[in-house]
Design an enzyme around this catalytic site. Structure first.
Site, PDB file in Angstrom:
ATOM      1  N   GLU A  73      31.776  -5.470  -3.845  1.00 39.28           N
ATOM      2  CA  GLU A  73      30.667  -4.783  -4.181  1.00 39.28           C
ATOM      3  C   GLU A  73      31.077  -3.666  -2.462  1.00 39.28           C
ATOM      4  O   GLU A  73      29.807  -3.242  -2.068  1.00 39.28           O
ATOM      5  CB  GLU A  73      29.163  -5.114  -3.316  1.00 39.28           C
ATOM      6  CG  GLU A  73      29.103  -6.055  -4.589  1.00 39.28           C
ATOM      7  CD  GLU A  73      27.785  -6.884  -4.536  1.00 39.28           C
ATOM      8  OE1 GLU A  73      27.103  -6.724  -3.515  1.00 39.28           O
ATOM      9  OE2 GLU A  73      27.362  -7.655  -5.153  1.00 39.28           O
ATOM     10  N   GLU A 111      30.770 -12.734  -9.490  1.00 40.21           N
ATOM     11  CA  GLU A 111      28.721 -13.192  -8.895  1.00 40.21           C
ATOM     12  C   GLU A 111      28.051 -13.056 -10.663  1.00 40.21           C
ATOM     13  O   GLU A 111      28.046 -11.956 -11.507  1.00 40.21           O
ATOM     14  CB  GLU A 111      28.207 -12.290  -8.353  1.00 40.21           C
ATOM     15  CG  GLU A 111      28.890 -12.748  -6.629  1.00 40.21           C
ATOM     16  CD  GLU A 111      28.235 -12.189  -6.129  1.00 40.21           C
ATOM     17  OE1 GLU A 111      27.048 -11.800  -5.500  1.00 40.21           O
ATOM     18  OE2 GLU A 111      28.969 -12.195  -4.846  1.00 40.21           O
TER      19      GLU A 111
END
Length: 688
Positions: free
Chosen positions: A227, A356
């Site tokens: 991220e 995720e």
């Protein structure tokens, strides 16, 4: 899964009911009058998607953890209530290890700078450290080494991930040292070269050199960075300047290329490089400018150097903006758009690594553990997994974000534990005392899915809000139903294609939510399949039917998805939009769905006029999940972005297909167009 629609508009419902009365038998008349959803499972018909025909537990049932983590052990806060926590969990629920974002960083802190090449690790030191790591794996007596050897076969498909710092070359020192990765950005040394050099050497020297050699198995995937855009570009910390998005994507490219310099050596050639691990794939934001400036730019810049595209997908049920669910039509549109652009750019759909997924519960962050918070997360895990199971040929791996104890995430200001955890301490629940570590409610996800395996067989529902899937394992049939509805639903279930094979037992596991919004996992045993199944709102139910004899699978459905040659077309009032979908394999019989991704402001039409090969097709008014305007209690997404799934007669299909779309109002885009085609060896009759 190919599904047909049961319209929800009352006028259309009346018309469908009249049609059923005049066309079908008495069973279907009752079905229509009682407003049940029909679900058919054809146990004798294999459903192959691409080249995938089995449930892959290693791919879909994993934990965001590694066997070497100390959190499997007792700690200074308390003992584990289960003496062999890792064994009872991994073996008891048939779970695999999924992702580790700590080990590579921890080993980086042990490295030295090369005095002859400043900003790069010293390969001789790394080699010694790597050999020591392999020796510890093979001979170490510490619990984590014992666990690593014990579960070696359950950690062969793992993801190793990089973090933003200190990997990204912005001058951040490595650990407590006085050196950082080289910040050069030249033609000879592009940005990220030093980081990629370390990662390649780490993969080469810290793991087994052959499939049967000494050391831990090499990971299957290397994510360049987790991220990156938030910490580097949106909200950089400690006074750092914003890193340009284009530079972050060039970093991915050079890291991948540097890693591949070691790929001709031993098993490194099998490790797949992944990026950019997008946290918030909100492609539709700012009239799709987010797609253009972020994800499309990444694919154009570094996509050719990525083996897989990594992405995170979360429901936001309590976000300040509203109830923003990925589950439903939105996740379908997100993945279809990504898949189609990959297809256009590279001539194939690159695999997707969902490293995720789940639900992020903003209103309940930095607070004590609660069953309500776990319940919201469980809804996300189960619904999204059921979506992913419809793409087993595209998804490389999907990992629910559930760490073990996540003590690394305990909030420093309040002392409250991290929000996502497999384990909690007894005293965290009101009315309980003690410091022993026991399961949170998130374990119910693994308990629910613990027995699912086998060959994928045909399944169908008359309403897309009831997502169904089914697998046959010798004499057992596992039928999965997940409800996207916000109210309870009655399902008329038929398990077909197994005549003469009597039922031995039926077990039904239902994960649902009570009036206090607490997750409840109920298990019920019966002697036969009920004609009507009550499916609670937002629940997932797995029914396992055990027959006396092995189930014979002698028919086959072959499903493939074909994307148009163009994508993301602007919508203009009363102006035709054309898509060409070529190279479609059309069998003698089957089913088909035209999938149109649509992004528009709320209130704009979602029911265009559609022709396939110059033949009008009926466009349904319903789609998966909620309408994105209104959630259970609050407003939803700022605009609509979802896939409309339009049933198309198999007889209309050709090798090259033209789709014509016309809206009567302007604004937004048709973001993707694909034909999902099933060619069947035998004709299948549906209950609707």
């Amino acid at each position: 899964m190919i599904k047909k629609y049961n319209k929800k508009c009352s006028l259309q419902k009346a018309a469908v009911t009249l049609f059923l009365i005049t066309t079908f038998n008495s069973f279907n008349i009752v079905h229509a009058a009682e407003n049940k959803v029909s679900v058919d499972i054809n146990l004798d018909t294999k459903h192959r998607i691409g080249n995938i025909e089995r449930f892959n537990r290693e791919k879909f049932i994993s934990l965001h953890s590694a066997p070497t983590e100390n959190e499997w052990d007792h700690d200074n806060k308390g003992n584990n209530a289960k003496s062999d926590l890792i064994g009872s969990f991994i073996n008891g629920y048939d779970v695999y290890f999924g992702r580790d974002t700590g080990y590579m960083k921890n080993q980086l802190f042990a490295q030295k700078q090369d005095s002859n090449r400043l900003g790069f690790i010293d390969e001789s030191v790394l080699t010694k450290k790597g050999n020591a790591a392999i020796n510890s794996f093979e001979n170490g007596n510490a619990t984590r080494f014992v666990n690593a050897r014990r579960f070696k076969n359950r950690s062969k498909d793992m993801v190793v991930g990089g973090q933003v710092h200190p990997y990204y070359p912005d001058g951040t020192n490595i650990g407590n040292s006085n050196w950082a990765f080289s910040q050069k950005n030249t033609n000879q040394e592009p940005i990220g070269t030093a980081t990629g050099h370390y990662m390649g050497q780490f993969l080469q020297k810290y793991f087994a050199q052959t499939n049967t050699g000494a050391g831990a198995p090499k990971p299957a995937y290397l994510e360049v960075v987790n991220e990156p855009l938030y910490d580097l570009n949106i909200a950089p910390k400690n006074g750092r300047d914003k890193a340009p998005i284009a530079e972050i994507f060039k970093y991915h490219k050079s890291v991948a290329q540097e890693i591949r310099k070691t790929n001709n050596q031993t098993l490194n050639k099998n490790i797949k490089v992944a990026g950019y691990t997008v946290a918030f794939p909100n492609y539709d934001w700012d009239n799709f400018e987010r797609w253009e400036s972020n994800d499309k730019l990444f694919i154009d810049t570094a996509g050719a150097d990525m083996d897989v595209f990594s992405i995170h997908l979360y429901d936001f049920p309590t976000h300040p903006r509203g109830e923003e669910y990925r589950r439903g039509s939105n996740v379908e549109a997100t993945l279809d758009m990504l898949e189609q652009y990959s297809n256009i750019k590279f001539g194939r759909t690159k695999p997707l690594l969902i490293s995720e997924y789940g639900a992020s519960v903003h209103a309940l962050r930095n607070k004590p553990w609660s069953q309500v918070r776990d319940a919201e997360k469980l809804r996300g895990y189960n619904a999204l997994l059921t979506h992913f199971l419809e793409r087993p040929d595209v998804i490389a791996k999907a990992i629910p974000f559930i760490p073990v104890k996540a003590e690394w995430g305990r909030h420093s200001d309040t002392g409250y534990p991290y929000e996502n955890r497999l384990m909690r301490q007894q005293f965290e629940k009101s009315g309980q005392t003690g410091t022993d570590w026991i399961y949170t409610d998130l374990v119910k996800f693994f308990q629910l899915w613990s027995k699912v395996k086998g060959i994928h067989v045909d399944s169908w529902a008359s309403d897309l809000d009831i997502m169904v899937d089914a697998y046959v394992q010798n004499n057992k049939a596992h039928i999965i139903m997940t409800s996207l509805e916000f109210q309870d639903t009655d399902v008329a279930l038929k398990a077909l294609g197994n005549d003469g094979n009597t039922i031995k037992s039926v077990q039904v596991k239902t994960l649902s939510y009570d009036n206090n919004n607490h997750a409840k996992l109920f298990t019920k045993t019966m002697s036969s399949v009920p004609k009507t199944v009550s499916l609670p709102k937002e629940s997932t139910q797995i029914m396992t039917i055990t027959y006396h004899n092995k189930i014979n699978i002698d028919k086959v459905n072959q499903q493939n998805k074909y994307y148009a040659t163009t994508y993301k077309q602007p919508i203009k009032a009363n102006v035709d939009i054309y898509f060409n979908i070529k190279d479609v394999e059309v069998g003698a019989q089957g089913e088909a769905v035209l999938r149109l991704g649509i992004g528009r402001e709320h209130g704009k039409s979602l029911t265009p006029t559609v022709n396939v090969n110059n033949v009008p097709v009926e466009v349904p008014t319903d789609f998966r999940g909620y309408d994105q305007k209104q959630g259970k209690t609050r407003n939803g997404r700022a605009s609509f972005f979802g896939v409309i799934e339009i049933p198309v007669s198999h007889d209309l299909l050709q090798g090259s297909n033209w789709v014509r779309i016309n809206f009567d109002d302007a604004g937004g885009f048709v973001t993707s167009a694909a034909l999902q085609v099933v060619n069947s060896s035998d004709e299948i009759t549906r209950s609707l």
